[in-house]
Every structure is written in C-alpha cells, then in structure tokens.
Enzyme design. Structure first.
Site, short mmCIF file in Angstrom:
data_model
loop_
_atom_site.label_atom_id
_atom_site.label_comp_id
_atom_site.label_asym_id
_atom_site.label_seq_id
_atom_site.Cartn_x
_atom_site.Cartn_y
_atom_site.Cartn_z
N ASN A 57 -0.92 5.52 1.78
CA ASN A 57 0.41 5.12 1.81
C ASN A 57 0.96 4.65 2.88
O ASN A 57 2.13 3.82 2.85
CB ASN A 57 1.30 6.53 1.33
N ASP A 104 -1.95 -4.00 0.20
CA ASP A 104 -1.50 -3.44 -1.11
C ASP A 104 -2.87 -3.45 -2.10
O ASP A 104 -2.91 -2.38 -2.68
CB ASP A 104 -0.75 -4.48 -1.77
N ASP A 125 2.66 2.90 -4.59
CA ASP A 125 2.08 1.49 -4.65
C ASP A 125 3.09 0.61 -5.39
O ASP A 125 3.68 -0.41 -5.28
CB ASP A 125 0.72 1.42 -5.31
N HIS A 126 3.51 1.12 -6.74
CA HIS A 126 4.35 0.27 -7.68
C HIS A 126 5.64 0.13 -7.18
O HIS A 126 6.24 -0.81 -7.29
CB HIS A 126 4.46 1.10 -9.01
N ASP A 129 5.66 -2.49 -4.83
CA ASP A 129 5.60 -3.80 -5.29
C ASP A 129 6.89 -4.22 -5.72
O ASP A 129 7.09 -5.63 -5.96
CB ASP A 129 4.43 -3.68 -6.43
#
Length: 419
Positions: A57, A104, A125-126, A129
């Site tokens: 992370n 990423d 992660d999302h 993004d």
C-alpha cells in the site's frame, strides 16, 4: 486512533456485516489488454528490485503522490488550461504517470512476494486509481490547451470519470473486474505520448494543439474525439461494459452481487453528471468558465468518492446508497443559482471544493482504519520481515501459517514464543 476517529464522527462507515463480507472477498479479474502482456515482463522484473520490507500500500501511495504532484505542477503553470505549458512540466507529468503506472502495477506483486495480500490492498489500489483518474484527466487538458474549448474540456473530464465508474459498475454486477482490449494501460500510454508531444512542441516553440487542421477541428479537439470514440466502443459494443452490466449479473435473477438492481449504480453517477453540466451553463457569473480547473477537479473528486463507495459495495456485497455528503457541494451551488446567486459563486466554489476534499479524505481514512482494525493488519507497514527463502522453505503441513496477512496478534505470539 480508530477510537478517536469514531468519537469524532460518531458512527462507523462499515457495518459488522459489511466487514464480514469484505473479509471473505476474493479478487477476481480477467484481462484482454493488448499491451498488458508486454508490460508484465517489465513489471515482473521491476518488482524484484523492491525491498521486501516495503509495504504494497505504501508503494501505491507513493506512486499516487508523485502523480498528483506532477499533475498539480502542470496545473500551476496552466491555471485555465489555455496556456502553452512549459516543456519540462509536461515532461515531468509524463514521467509521473509512468512512475504511477509502474508502482500501481507492482503493488499486488509485492503483496504476493511478502505474503501480505488482503482485501484492503485491492480496495486501496482502486481508491488511488479513482483519484489518479481525476488528476490525469485535468493534466491532459492542460497539456493540450483544451481549456480553449471549455465545453470540450468539461466533456473530456466527465467522460474519464464516467468510464472509470462504469468499469466498477460492471464489476459490482458481475463480480469480476474485466479489462478490455483497449483499457487503462493503453489509455495511460496514450496520455504519456500526448504529454511527450506537448513537451516537444513547447520546447520548439510551436503552438500545435490549438492550430486548425482542415479548417474544422484542432488537434486537441481531434484527440478528444478519438478518446470519446474509444470510450464509446468499450461501453456500447456487444460484449462491452454496458452489455455486461445488463446481462452479466452474478446475483439472483441476473442482479448484482448484492442482489440489487443492475441499474441502481446509475443514480449516483447521474447526480454528478447532470449537475456538472447544469451548474456550468446556468451560471450568471460564469463559474465554470472563470475557474475551469477548480470546477472539474471538484466534480472529478465527487465522482472518485462515489466510485470508492461502489467498490466498497462490491467487495462487501452490499447495497449502494444514493445519498452522499459529497453531493452537498453541487447542491449548494445549484440552490445558490436557484435563489438568484445571493452568494458569490467564486467563493462558494472554493468552499464546496474544500468540503469535497475533506469528505473524501474522511471517508477513505475511516474505511481504511475500520478494515485495518477488523483484519488486524497495518496499512503502510509490513509487520514482520518476510524473507523469501524462509517463506518457501516452510513445510506443507504448516502451510496455513504463511498464507494470508500476518496480523499484529500473530506477531505478538511469535515474539512471545521467541522470548
């Protein structure tokens, strides 16, 4: 820290049932990307250079921060997206996006290397993004001077956020994140190429993007049309995103993973898109045309917030609610216009932007803290040094001890047994 946050905001964001479902969540994806197979070779090589103590992370967050800083640097020199940007600013932005794309792509690989994969990593992660999409779309507008055509700029930024939302809408319906032939990797590489072209033309002193071609459209308009066509193809063709949304439901009777209507995620999206256009073109103080960057950033971050909530709903197999505190910002702007603009719109837009940023950061931090507390994991730190040699040398009968994240409680037991 979690108790302090809960005292401040009085209630949890996620219910016990949602946390239970999230803990049971398994990541599922399919990829038909043209460029991903080639890029995977580079990413697989690069992740081996990353030290094992670096948390996945933290890798994602580092990439996002670089991406945001380089994008805001470009915005600083192009406050209306009509100025010719400095060549080094667009070059830095291209480099920042490449770094973000790389970091990423390797965060999940790093999680598997260190045996620290969790549902929190996928959610984090999302979430990153969704925010990167906003800043990259705004930086792209600055790089090609799309602010010269304000309507086109608003359209481009809304399209970017809409496409990202629809990708996760489809995931909420089918349970699987599906990457098409032309998807995020290809889009990022196109943006990097555009940034490099802009850097070259700026270095040579050529005003390329707003020059007229064939007396019809300028290059920046043609680029927007190209992006819109690619997005429309990915959405509307047979087997595309909309087809999967309408026919690919994984729940009962073709419903979503939460057994809700496949159309339910459309309402939050409409509550962003419609006000964005109405407020921009009903303003008697030219709120959008006078401050285009701030305006599209605000609506982009609202779109990022509702996308994050959609991702949470998918991973928790829960209903997505239509009311969101971030929507108070466009509501305030709309009511101000309805009552004959009794407050200066420029001031109100800044206050609305501050609220949206605060609400987004509050929501993301609370969700991460609650999940960390439930899973007993740490967000930005691997709680133990996981040498690969030791992990691979563990006998099969003790395999359960190395699968999944090592929690704080497990670390205490290990340290206690050593003592």
């Amino acid at each position: 820290l979690l108790e302090t946050e809960m005292l401040l905001y009085r209630e949890r964001v996620l219910s016990a049932q949602q946390l239970k479902k999230l803990g049971e969540h398994k990541y599922s994806s399919s990829c038909q990307s043209l460029l991903d197979p080639a890029m995977q070779k580079f990413w697989n090589w690069f992740v081996k250079l990353v030290p094992l103590w670096l948390a996945p992370n933290l890798i994602t967050m580092l990439g996002l921060m670089i991406n945001i800083v380089t994008s805001l640097l470009l915005v600083m020199y192009c406050p209306t997206a009509t100025e010719i940007p400095p060549w080094w600013a667009t070059l830095a932005c291209a480099l920042g996006l490449f770094i973000y794309q790389t970091l990423d792509a390797i965060d999940g690989k790093q999680a598997r290397r260190t045996n620290t994969s969790t549902p929190l990593g996928e959610l984090f992660d999302h979430g990153c993004d969704s925010m990167s999409t906003v800043f990259v779309s705004v930086a792209s507008c600055c790089a090609v001077q799309l602010g010269t055509y304000p309507g086109w700029m608003l359209f481009q930024c809304i399209c970017a956020s809409t496409l990202f939302y629809c990708a996760h809408w489809q995931t909420y319906v089918s349970g699987t994140l599906q990457f098409g032939t032309i998807d995020v990797t290809e889009g990022q590489i196109v943006v990097m190429i555009v940034m490099l072209i802009s850097s070259l033309t700026s270095f040579l002193g050529i005003n390329f993007w707003t020059s007229q071609l064939l007396l019809v459209l300028s290059p920046c308009q043609l680029l927007t049309v190209f992006g819109a066509v690619c997005g429309l193809v990915s959405l509307a063709t047979p087997g595309g995103t909309l087809d999967k949304i309408l026919t690919g439901g994984a729940g009962k009777a073709g419903s979503t993973v939460a057994d809700t209507s496949v159309l339910s995620p459309s309402f939050p999206l409409l509550l962003v898109i419609v006000p964005a256009w109405v407020i921009a073109y009903k303003s008697d103080q030219a709120i959008y045309h006078s401050q285009p960057i701030l305006y599209v950033l605000m609506f982009g971050l609202i779109a990022a917030k509702i996308t994050n909530r959609l991702v949470v709903a998918h991973m928790c197999k829960s209903e997505i609610h239509h009311r969101d505190p971030a929507l108070l910002a466009p509501l305030a702007l709309f009511l101000n216009q309805y009552f004959n603009t009794f407050l200066p719109e420029a001031w109100l837009l800044k206050a609305a932007m501050a609220w949206v940023v605060f609400d987004l950061l509050r929501y993301c931090s609370l969700v991460c803290l609650e999940i960390c507390d439930y899973l007993k994991v740490e967000l930005f730190r691997i709680p133990y040094p996981p040498p690969v040699a030791q992990a691979t040398s563990v006998p099969n009968h003790n395999k359960s001890s190395v699968q999944g994240p090592v929690t704080r409680q497990q670390r205490k037991k290990v340290s206690g047994s050593r003592n």
